[in-house]
Scaffold this active site. Structure first.
Site, PDB file in Angstrom:
ATOM      1  N   CYS A 104       0.812  -1.221   0.000  1.00  0.00           N
ATOM      2  CA  CYS A 104       0.000   0.000   0.000  1.00  0.00           C
ATOM      3  C   CYS A 104       0.846   1.273   0.000  1.00  0.00           C
ATOM      4  CB  CYS A 104      -0.942   0.024   1.192  1.00  0.00           C
ATOM      5  SG  CYS A 104      -1.980  -1.436   1.276  1.00  0.00           S
ATOM      6  N   HIS A 133      -3.152   7.243   2.847  1.00  0.00           N
ATOM      7  CA  HIS A 133      -3.609   5.920   2.417  1.00  0.00           C
ATOM      8  C   HIS A 133      -5.008   5.683   2.980  1.00  0.00           C
ATOM      9  CE1 HIS A 133      -3.958   1.791   1.569  1.00  0.00           C
ATOM     10  NE2 HIS A 133      -3.514   1.314   2.710  1.00  0.00           N
ATOM     11  N   ASN A 172     -10.146   0.028   0.681  1.00  0.00           N
ATOM     12  CA  ASN A 172      -8.681   0.062   0.623  1.00  0.00           C
ATOM     13  C   ASN A 172      -8.250  -0.570  -0.696  1.00  0.00           C
ATOM     14  OD1 ASN A 172      -5.957  -0.409   0.844  1.00  0.00           O
ATOM     15  ND2 ASN A 172      -6.054  -1.266   2.914  1.00  0.00           N
TER      16      ASN A 172
HETATM   17  O1  UT7 Z   1      -3.432  -1.405   3.661  1.00  0.00           O
HETATM   18  C1  UT7 Z   1      -3.372  -2.465   4.576  1.00  0.00           C
HETATM   19  C2  UT7 Z   1      -3.514  -1.905   5.900  1.00  0.00           C
HETATM   20  N1  UT7 Z   1      -4.453  -2.552   6.734  1.00  0.00           N
HETATM   21  C3  UT7 Z   1      -5.200  -1.843   7.572  1.00  0.00           C
HETATM   22  O2  UT7 Z   1      -5.225  -0.646   7.541  1.00  0.00           O
HETATM   23  C4  UT7 Z   1      -5.944  -2.538   8.606  1.00  0.00           C
HETATM   24  C5  UT7 Z   1      -5.686  -1.973   9.961  1.00  0.00           C
HETATM   25  N2  UT7 Z   1      -6.611  -2.526  10.917  1.00  0.00           N
HETATM   26  C6  UT7 Z   1      -7.898  -2.173  10.925  1.00  0.00           C
HETATM   27  O3  UT7 Z   1      -8.325  -1.354  10.155  1.00  0.00           O
HETATM   28  C7  UT7 Z   1      -8.769  -2.770  11.999  1.00  0.00           C
HETATM   29  O4  UT7 Z   1      -7.973  -3.513  12.886  1.00  0.00           O
HETATM   30  C8  UT7 Z   1      -9.894  -3.671  11.408  1.00  0.00           C
HETATM   31  C9  UT7 Z   1     -10.917  -2.809  10.687  1.00  0.00           C
HETATM   32  C10 UT7 Z   1      -9.330  -4.702  10.479  1.00  0.00           C
HETATM   33  C11 UT7 Z   1     -10.619  -4.372  12.572  1.00  0.00           C
HETATM   34  O5  UT7 Z   1     -11.108  -3.418  13.483  1.00  0.00           O
HETATM   35  P1  UT7 Z   1     -10.864  -3.607  15.039  1.00  0.00           P
HETATM   36  O6  UT7 Z   1     -11.527  -2.482  15.714  1.00  0.00           O
HETATM   37  O7  UT7 Z   1      -9.381  -3.774  15.244  1.00  0.00           O
HETATM   38  O8  UT7 Z   1     -11.656  -4.935  15.326  1.00  0.00           O
HETATM   39  P2  UT7 Z   1     -11.139  -6.299  15.943  1.00  0.00           P
HETATM   40  O9  UT7 Z   1     -10.231  -7.002  14.983  1.00  0.00           O
HETATM   41  O10 UT7 Z   1     -10.608  -6.003  17.294  1.00  0.00           O
HETATM   42  O11 UT7 Z   1     -12.471  -7.112  16.029  1.00  0.00           O
HETATM   43  C12 UT7 Z   1     -13.535  -6.717  16.894  1.00  0.00           C
HETATM   44  C13 UT7 Z   1     -14.706  -7.690  16.749  1.00  0.00           C
HETATM   45  C14 UT7 Z   1     -14.294  -9.146  16.856  1.00  0.00           C
HETATM   46  O12 UT7 Z   1     -15.303  -9.793  17.589  1.00  0.00           O
HETATM   47  P3  UT7 Z   1     -15.087 -10.151  19.154  1.00  0.00           P
HETATM   48  O13 UT7 Z   1     -13.859 -11.008  19.193  1.00  0.00           O
HETATM   49  O14 UT7 Z   1     -14.893  -8.830  19.818  1.00  0.00           O
HETATM   50  O15 UT7 Z   1     -16.354 -10.842  19.496  1.00  0.00           O
HETATM   51  C15 UT7 Z   1     -14.331  -9.650  15.434  1.00  0.00           C
HETATM   52  O16 UT7 Z   1     -14.631 -11.025  15.356  1.00  0.00           O
HETATM   53  O17 UT7 Z   1     -15.319  -7.554  15.460  1.00  0.00           O
HETATM   54  C16 UT7 Z   1     -15.435  -8.829  14.837  1.00  0.00           C
HETATM   55  N3  UT7 Z   1     -15.357  -8.690  13.398  1.00  0.00           N
HETATM   56  C17 UT7 Z   1     -16.402  -8.427  12.600  1.00  0.00           C
HETATM   57  N4  UT7 Z   1     -17.710  -8.281  12.879  1.00  0.00           N
HETATM   58  C18 UT7 Z   1     -18.535  -8.006  11.841  1.00  0.00           C
HETATM   59  C19 UT7 Z   1     -14.234  -8.735  12.632  1.00  0.00           C
HETATM   60  N5  UT7 Z   1     -14.578  -8.523  11.341  1.00  0.00           N
HETATM   61  C20 UT7 Z   1     -15.908  -8.333  11.303  1.00  0.00           C
HETATM   62  C21 UT7 Z   1     -16.811  -8.049  10.266  1.00  0.00           C
HETATM   63  N6  UT7 Z   1     -18.124  -7.910  10.576  1.00  0.00           N
HETATM   64  N7  UT7 Z   1     -16.427  -7.924   8.967  1.00  0.00           N
END
Ligand code: UT7
Length: 313
Positions: A112, A238, A268
């Site tokens: 990216c 980005h 993204n």
């Molecule tokens: O260019 C590449 C760069 N990549 C990025 O910029 C990604 C950087 N990271 C992020 O943007 C965030 O970490 C994410 C958007 C990927 C995830 O957000 P988060 O606030 O870090 O969520 P999390 O991974 O801590 O997940 C929270 C909850 C989990 O459930 P529990 O364990 O709390 O029950 C996940 O299972 O959200 C759940 N979850 C979803 N729920 C609904 C994860 N993906 C989804 C989804 N829909 N698509």
């Protein structure tokens, strides 16, 4: 010789995949995606539409927009991680299709961050006087490597391409400063899984890295350019996640209207993300002659790149 932007172009696939469409495909919701990432919809390329097709369209438009012909181009750099084959490169393919008979061509992989790496690389050839016109493309078809069974990554990505033509500009315009970086020890957090050639990401680790690096690199590049925060006209980050983008904007103390935001409509798009945001901003008339633009990105590698460029010829 200063290196600046002479023209811009872009291509986005026709098909729109909304958060509501994703609700029907996996256990997710529009509400979760919007609040956690800012994404509402993304573009998805057709099966028979490849990274090189999108890169070609974007480059063609950028060359026309610069008032040049393909024969005027000396070098084509394509930032991508989704080429159809290791070789020939996307650069080679589009060099032929464009009829850029005098151009050298190559691909550059910095995930990216690739577009920022591409701009900086292209600028070196112009600054030394080695080449006059360099096309830099950011193009990716992330849908090809998306693991559609992994809801934590599948909702994030989209496809597209953006391009600029770089060339010599007047003394007070063009690239003012840059910072490029790599931390290969973080490669484990974001990569292509060997067993299925699909993208793996540890979202939380990448999030932490991104917030820190985007802010640090932005402040560093601003200082290198000899500018103050208030001298900045536009931040073009980005487009991975609105929360990461907002953190960068706040570190720079910029008002909302000074940040370009396309994450809601494209998701993204990897190497094309900053390129598409820049091209949209120019095409919508949001970039004026003499504006100081700060482009900043991070991504797989792990890599990061930031640069300040004063727009105009
Ligand atoms: O260019 C590449 C760069 N990549 C990025 O910029 C990604 C950087 N990271 C992020 O943007 C965030 O970490 C994410 C958007 C990927 C995830 O957000 P988060 O606030 O870090 O969520 P999390 O991974 O801590 O997940 C929270 C909850 C989990 O459930 P529990 O364990 O709390 O029950 C996940 O299972 O959200 C759940 N979850 C979803 N729920 C609904 C994860 N993906 C989804 C989804 N829909 N698509």
């Amino acid at each position: 010789m200063n290196a600046g932007i002479l023209g811009v172009g872009k291509y986005t696939p026709e098909r729109i995949l909304t958060n509501f469409d994703l609700e029907k495909m996996m256990d997710t919701s529009d509400e979760w995606i919007k609040t956690r990432t800012g994404i509402e919809e993304r573009r998805i390329a057709r099966d028979d539409e490849y990274t090189h097709d999108m890169a070609y369209e974007a480059a063609k438009e950028a060359i026309e927009n610069a008032g040049l012909t393909p024969e005027d181009i000396d070098l084509i750099i394509v930032a991508t991680v989704t080429q159809e084959a290791n070789f020939p490169s996307v650069g080679n393919i589009i060099q032929d299709r464009l009829g850029a008979k005098h151009a050298a061509a190559m691909d550059l992989e910095a995930a990216c961050s690739g577009f920022t790496y591409g701009i900086v690389t292209g600028a070196q050839f112009i600054q030394t006087g080695a080449y006059k016109h360099v096309v830099v493309v950011g193009a990716d078809k992330l849908s090809k490597i998306t693991d559609w069974d992994d809801r934590s990554t599948a909702v994030l990505f989209g496809d597209g391409a953006g391009a600029v033509v770089m060339g010599p500009v007047s003394e007070d315009k063009g690239l003012l400063s840059f910072v490029l970086g790599s931390d290969g020890s973080g490669g484990k957090y974001l990569n292509l899984k060997e067993e299925n050639d699909k993208l793996y990401m540890n979202g939380r680790e990448v999030f932490r890295f991104a917030v820190r690096k985007m802010g640090d690199a932005s402040l560093e590049v601003l200082e290198k350019a000899g500018l103050q925060k208030e001298d900045l006209d536009l931040l073009i980050p980005h487009q991975a996640n609105i929360r990461i983008m907002e953190a960068s904007r706040e570190r720079l103390g910029l008002p909302e209207e000074k940040m370009i935001k396309t994450v809601q409509k494209y998701g993204n798009t990897s190497a094309s993300s900053i390129a598409l945001a820049l091209v949209d901003a120019v095409q919508e008339g949001r970039v004026k002659d003499g504006d100081n633009l700060l482009l900043v990105g991070f991504g797989g590698g792990l890599t990061w790149g930031a640069l300040v460029i004063r727009f105009g010829k």
